[in-house]
Scaffold this active site. Sequence first.
Site, mmCIF file in Angstrom:
data_model
loop_
_atom_site.group_PDB
_atom_site.id
_atom_site.type_symbol
_atom_site.label_atom_id
_atom_site.label_comp_id
_atom_site.label_asym_id
_atom_site.label_seq_id
_atom_site.Cartn_x
_atom_site.Cartn_y
_atom_site.Cartn_z
ATOM 1 C CG ASP A 45 -5.418 4.296 -3.724
ATOM 2 O OD1 ASP A 45 -5.128 5.392 -3.216
ATOM 3 O OD2 ASP A 45 -6.250 4.349 -4.718
ATOM 4 C CB SER A 46 -0.848 6.313 -0.790
ATOM 5 O OG SER A 46 -1.253 5.938 0.609
ATOM 6 C CG ASP A 84 -8.282 5.233 -0.708
ATOM 7 O OD1 ASP A 84 -9.038 6.024 -0.530
ATOM 8 O OD2 ASP A 84 -7.103 5.406 -0.649
ATOM 9 C CE LYS A 112 -9.083 8.672 0.655
ATOM 10 N NZ LYS A 112 -8.630 8.672 -0.831
ATOM 11 C CD GLU A 114 -8.187 8.610 -6.015
ATOM 12 O OE1 GLU A 114 -8.024 8.910 -7.338
ATOM 13 O OE2 GLU A 114 -7.424 8.234 -5.273
ATOM 14 C CD GLU A 181 -3.709 13.670 -3.119
ATOM 15 O OE1 GLU A 181 -4.688 12.748 -2.924
ATOM 16 O OE2 GLU A 181 -2.593 13.492 -3.470
HETATM 17 O O1 KIV Z 1 -4.343 6.738 -0.810
HETATM 18 C C1 KIV Z 1 -3.960 7.877 0.047
HETATM 19 O O2 KIV Z 1 -3.023 7.734 0.872
HETATM 20 C C2 KIV Z 1 -4.587 9.176 -0.036
HETATM 21 C C3 KIV Z 1 -4.320 10.383 0.693
HETATM 22 C C4 KIV Z 1 -3.329 10.952 -0.128
HETATM 23 C C5 KIV Z 1 -5.400 11.199 0.951
HETATM 24 O O3 KIV Z 1 -5.798 8.883 -0.715
#
Ligand code: KIV
Length: 262
Positions: A45-46, A84, A112, A114, A181
Amino acid sequence: MTSISIDHLKSIKASGNKFAAITAYDYSFAKLIDKAEIEVTLVGDSLGNVIQGQKTTIPVTLDEMAYHTKNVARGIQSSLVLSDMPFMSYATVSQALDNAAILMQAGAQMVKLEGGEWLAETVYALTQRGIPVCSHLGLTPQSVHKLSGFKVQGKDENGADKILAEAKILEQAGADLLVVECIPSSLGKELTSALEIPVIGIGAGADTDGQVLVLQDMLGISYSAPKFSKNFLEQSSNIQNALSTYRKEVLSRAFPEPKHEF
Ligand code: KIV
């Protein structure tokens, strides 16, 4: 190259070797990443930051994650596609089940999430239904406002103990992978030896089983590259070589160096 499975990543850990992961958001880069034999491709989600130009990952929607996951999955043959779950798409178990299904149907092979102990029931529910889960601890960018900024986590004994305890709870609940992280490298090392599941670090030192970087950071084209990243394009003739060099340096333990650690 054969398809990378969870068992494959576990066997890399068991043999004391390393593996590489990187973010991708589209088909063209996914193909280059796959050709570089990078083991895990994270549709992060970056994308909120590096594709959309947002200040945080909070505005990213499930539809956007599904769209990018579809595009990345079309370019991948071997790498494991991890997607994510975006902000507030897994606030309840039932939301998590519905929304993880959308990402899996878009081409993700694992999702993934968080967060720590509060997600144990969700991790259990997802994995019992055949959806592999990667947990994400330490600096969790979706909680940036609650954390009062993008800060290194687990710096004092209490903070480190909490991350370690939550990691064990998530592993027990069924998580198959853990991303950590921005934590001190000593904690990255401790987590990696305390857990049976593979641990992937980003700003977590050299001792985690795998490393992950944001694609734009490692190509030197992001607005402000974090301390833990490295510009691999600088030393390479093209993007394909930069990706291969990144994987080679992770596997040979040349990256990360002490200057990339907390
Ligand atoms: O969204 C992302 O790129 C991430 C990485 C920073 C691990 O979760």
